[in-house]
Every structure is written in C-alpha cells, then in structure tokens.
Design an enzyme around this catalytic site. Structure first.
Site, PDB file in Angstrom:
ATOM      1  N   LYS A  33       0.848  -1.187   0.000  1.00 41.68           N
ATOM      2  CA  LYS A  33       0.000   0.000   0.000  1.00 41.68           C
ATOM      3  C   LYS A  33       0.888   1.244   0.000  1.00 41.68           C
ATOM      4  CE  LYS A  33      -4.129  -1.911   0.426  1.00 41.68           C
ATOM      5  NZ  LYS A  33      -5.261  -1.638  -0.464  1.00 41.68           N
ATOM      6  N   ASP A  68      -0.598  -0.381  -4.390  1.00 40.59           N
ATOM      7  CA  ASP A  68      -2.015   0.035  -4.380  1.00 40.59           C
ATOM      8  C   ASP A  68      -2.135   1.366  -3.641  1.00 40.59           C
ATOM      9  OD1 ASP A  68      -4.761   0.278  -4.350  1.00 40.59           O
ATOM     10  OD2 ASP A  68      -5.143  -1.555  -3.198  1.00 40.59           O
ATOM     11  N   GLU A 122      -2.189   0.038  -8.643  1.00 41.40           N
ATOM     12  CA  GLU A 122      -3.634  -0.112  -8.482  1.00 41.40           C
ATOM     13  C   GLU A 122      -4.255   1.213  -8.017  1.00 41.40           C
ATOM     14  OE1 GLU A 122      -4.541  -3.587  -6.131  1.00 41.40           O
ATOM     15  OE2 GLU A 122      -6.546  -2.872  -5.652  1.00 41.40           O
ATOM     16  N   ASP A 136      -9.455  -0.541  -9.391  1.00 40.45           N
ATOM     17  CA  ASP A 136     -10.199  -1.209  -8.326  1.00 40.45           C
ATOM     18  C   ASP A 136     -11.474  -0.386  -8.099  1.00 40.45           C
ATOM     19  OD1 ASP A 136     -11.200  -1.976  -5.825  1.00 40.45           O
ATOM     20  OD2 ASP A 136      -9.281  -2.084  -4.822  1.00 40.45           O
TER      21      ASP A 136
HETATM   22  O1  OSB Z   1      -7.872  -1.706  -2.059  1.00 44.16           O
HETATM   23  O2  OSB Z   1      -7.701  -3.788  -2.311  1.00 44.16           O
HETATM   24  C1  OSB Z   1      -7.938  -2.820  -1.588  1.00 44.16           C
HETATM   25  C2  OSB Z   1      -8.423  -3.982   1.997  1.00 44.16           C
HETATM   26  C3  OSB Z   1      -9.448  -3.153   2.389  1.00 44.16           C
HETATM   27  C4  OSB Z   1      -9.965  -2.235   1.505  1.00 44.16           C
HETATM   28  C5  OSB Z   1      -9.425  -2.125   0.226  1.00 44.16           C
HETATM   29  C6  OSB Z   1      -8.398  -2.960  -0.170  1.00 44.16           C
HETATM   30  C7  OSB Z   1      -7.869  -3.887   0.748  1.00 44.16           C
HETATM   31  C8  OSB Z   1      -6.736  -4.754   0.457  1.00 44.16           C
HETATM   32  C9  OSB Z   1      -6.609  -6.033   1.266  1.00 44.16           C
HETATM   33  O3  OSB Z   1      -5.849  -4.476  -0.297  1.00 44.16           O
HETATM   34  C10 OSB Z   1      -7.136  -7.206   0.539  1.00 44.16           C
HETATM   35  C11 OSB Z   1      -7.263  -8.410   1.441  1.00 44.16           C
HETATM   36  O4  OSB Z   1      -6.247  -8.905   1.925  1.00 44.16           O
HETATM   37  O5  OSB Z   1      -8.406  -8.869   1.671  1.00 44.16           O
HETATM   38 MG    MG Z   2      -7.277  -1.777  -4.065  1.00 45.35          MG
END
Ligand code: OSB
Ligand code: MG
Length: 371
Positions: free
Chosen positions: A166, A191, A216, A241
């Site tokens: 992230k 992301d 992402e 996303d």
């Molecule tokens: O943006 O993919 C995302 C978790 C919470 C909200 C948004 C996201 C995410 C993750 C974690 O990236 C995904 C997971 O491990 O379930």
């Molecule tokens: Mg995402």
C-alpha cells in the site's frame, strides 16, 4: 424450478483482525459486517458475506446502509419475484440504484443455496474450471521500512506469488525503491487506494523504473478519464479497483484505455453475476483480471476462491489464508495456502462447512426475515 428461499437470516458479526491493516484512507482492526443466510424449505443454508466496512472510506456503503437497503428494499424484491437461477437476482435488484455490497451479500447467499441444492460446487455453478488458484498477499502500510521488508520476506518464504504494497503520497517511491533493492526478482505491485491526482504525475512516473507488475487505483475512486491520461504517460500498467463498479464501467475503462488490468471484488460490483460479466468482458478484450479482497471472513473468502476458478483469472489475487487475518475463522476447514496455492474445495456450494460455534460467538445481532 424455482429456488424456494423461505427465510433470510442476517447476522451482524464483530471480528478482530490479528493485525491492524492500514491503507491511504485509514486503519482497520475491528471489523463489523454481515453474514447472510438464505434458508429453503428443506433447511438447506446458503451463505453470503457483505464487504462493506463500518466507515464509507473505500466506497460509499457502510454496515448500516447495508442493513437499510437489504431490509427495506432488497428483501421486498425477493418476496415479489420467483428466482429460477441466481443470475436473475441481478435484474431483480436493478430497480434499486447502486448499493452493490448490499446486493452482492444477498445474491451470494442465493448462489450458494442454488449450488448446494444442485449438489455442485459454487465454482462449477459459475462455470469455473481451475482446481487450484494462485494467490498473492496485500501488505498494509507499515510503521517502518524495516517492518515492511520483514513482512515481505516472510510472505515470500510462505510462497505467496506476488506482493502488494500500500502506498500514499510521501510513502511511495523511496520505500518501493528500497523494497525493489532487497527483492530484485519478486513480483511487486503498489495500491494507492485513490490517494493521488494528475498533479502527482512526475512522482508516479518515477515508479516506472521499479518494474512493478502494476499500480492499483492511483487516482480518484470515481475516475476513468484522468486514469487514461495517466496511463498514456506511464509505462507501469494501471489496474483499476474502486473505479470499476459494473461491467458498464469496465467497458468504458477498457475503451478509454484507463487501465490494462482490473481488480474485481464481488461486493464492489454487486455480486457474482456482475463479476462474471466483467470477467467475460476482460476475456473478450484480452484484459488481465484478478480477484481483490476486502479482509473477508471465511464465507466471503470462499466466494472469492470460487470466482477465481474462471479462466481469465490469470493473475494471483488478494485471497490469502484465513490465519493471516483471524485467530479463528467462521468456516471449517479454514482457508489454507500452500506455496502460494489454494486448493479449490470439492464439496457443494462454497465448499467449506460453517463453524456454527464460531459464527455464534462472533454474532452481535441477528434477525430472521420471511421471504
Ligand atoms: O484496495 O484492495 C484494496 C483492503 C481493504 C480495503 C481495500 C483494499 C484492501 C486490500 C486487502 O488491499 C485485501 C485483502 O487482503 O483482503
Ligand atoms: Mg485496491
């Protein structure tokens, strides 16, 4: 033959993540969400899970809006319509605008019930073919770079097929450069959860030298126009996303060249039927697709696994093992990952038993509705 849904049971669960999960929009540890049970005349139970969080910082839905939309609108539509196949639920819910996570939670329970009544796996009911799926891991923002490197090291040793990190403004290039230096050959992606604007284009261009699999959702949660401009300016493939909430959104994003890859989440797009439509569109257009995650408990996790068995899911998803998130999950057996691979269960429906004792223990409120 119709699917005779007799009752819908809504359970509000509270579970606590093993570790806080931080993204550009905030940190989560306690998770409140809904488990939906669709029960037929014979006592078969189909399960769905809502992806909505208590706070509307990923999309606009929340646990509370889910309850309102499910009980005040969607259940009425279920009462008024016979369902012969779960693919019809998408159209039955169409009069209600958006609220995709609420719709997906109910639709998911009906898909599971349908598959169980047919004595087939949810994967088979969806037209899936894979017997095992490759998975990656999503690592939240860490307190220090040292913590991050350690987490990545551990994830690689566990066999995860790609590492997602992230990022947000101020915590991006320098960190990713260090990560790339320590792990020169690992498939890595970033992301941003919509934390940047086109004004950050120079900073985002710098990421091109790091050989990332993709970036992402760098830009706004509801944008596909600026993403097209950004994609034209950077080499790193953009994966959308938040911006893709329907097959229509996906069609437009593909047409505008706003992304090269799509992360599909069943909840964000309104259910398995819509997710399948997005999958089919990606297949026709040769766009890569993978299954994202919402820190799900076992039921949602099982739905993600079933979806990922469709042929165009060629990239590892975010569906990691139960133990990464929870001390105890609500399914038996829990989801396990061996060398980055999950074996798709072969029992009917979602393929995992519900751990009723655990489900009961995490339930903070429940209500049963006649259909
Ligand atoms: O943006 O993919 C995302 C978790 C919470 C909200 C948004 C996201 C995410 C993750 C974690 O990236 C995904 C997971 O491990 O379930
Ligand atoms: Mg995402």
């Amino acid at each position: 033959m119709t699917i005779p849904v007799k009752h819908i049971k809504l359970r509000r669960l509270k579970m606590t993540l093993n570790n806080p999960f931080s993204t550009s929009f905030g940190t989560m540890q306690d998770k409140t969400f809904f488990i939906i049970e669709a029960i037929d005349d014979d006592g078969n139970r189909g399960f769905g899970e809502s992806a909505a969080f208590p706070i509307p910082w990923y999309t606009e839905e929340t646990v509370e809006t889910n309850y309102h939309i499910m009980t005040d609108f969607l259940m009425k539509l279920l009462r008024e319509n016979d369902i012969h196949h779960p693919e019809e639920v998408r159209n039955i819910f169409q009069p209600i605008k958006r609220n995709y996570m609420a719709k997906a939670a109910l639709e998911g329970a009906i898909w599971d019930l349908y598959a169980k009544r047919k004595n087939m796996t949810l994967s088979e009911a969806l037209g899936g073919t894979r017997k095992q799926i490759d998975v990656g891991i999503s690592i939240g923002i860490q307190p220090t770079v040292g913590d991050l490197l350690q987490k990545i090291n551990h994830s690689i040793s566990e066999g995860y097929k790609r590492i997602k990190i992230k990022i947000k403004p101020g915590l991006d290039y320098d960190i990713l450069r260090k990560v790339r230096h320590h792990f020169p050959d690992t498939p890595i992606m970033a992301d941003a959860n919509s934390a940047y604007t086109l004004q950050d284009i120079d900073q985002l261009k710098k990421l091109d030298e790091l050989d990332l699999m993709m970036i992402e959702q760098p830009l706004a949660h509801d944008d596909i126009v600026d993403h097209a401009k950004l994609q034209a300016a950077i080499r790193t493939p953009i994966c959308l996303d938040e911006s893709i909430q329907s097959a229509e959104d996906a069609r437009k994003a593909i047409e505008l060249k706003s992304c090269q890859i799509i992360n599909v989440k069943i909840g964000r797009v309104g259910g398995l039927t819509e997710a399948k439509l997005i999958h089919d569109l990606c297949r026709e257009n040769n766009v890569d697709i993978w299954c994202g995650g919402m820190l799900e408990a076992g039921v949602g996790r099982a739905h993600n696994i079933a979806l990922t068995t469709l042929p165009q899911f060629t990239m590892p998803g975010d569906t990691a093992g139960s133990a990464l998130y929870w001390k105890k999950d609500i399914i038996k057996p829990e989801v396990t990952v061996d060398d980055g691979v999950i074996k798709v269960p072969d029992k009917p429906g979602i393929g995992y038993e519900i751990n009723d004792e655990a489900l009961e223990a995490f339930t903070i409120h429940e209500a049963v509705f006649d259909i």
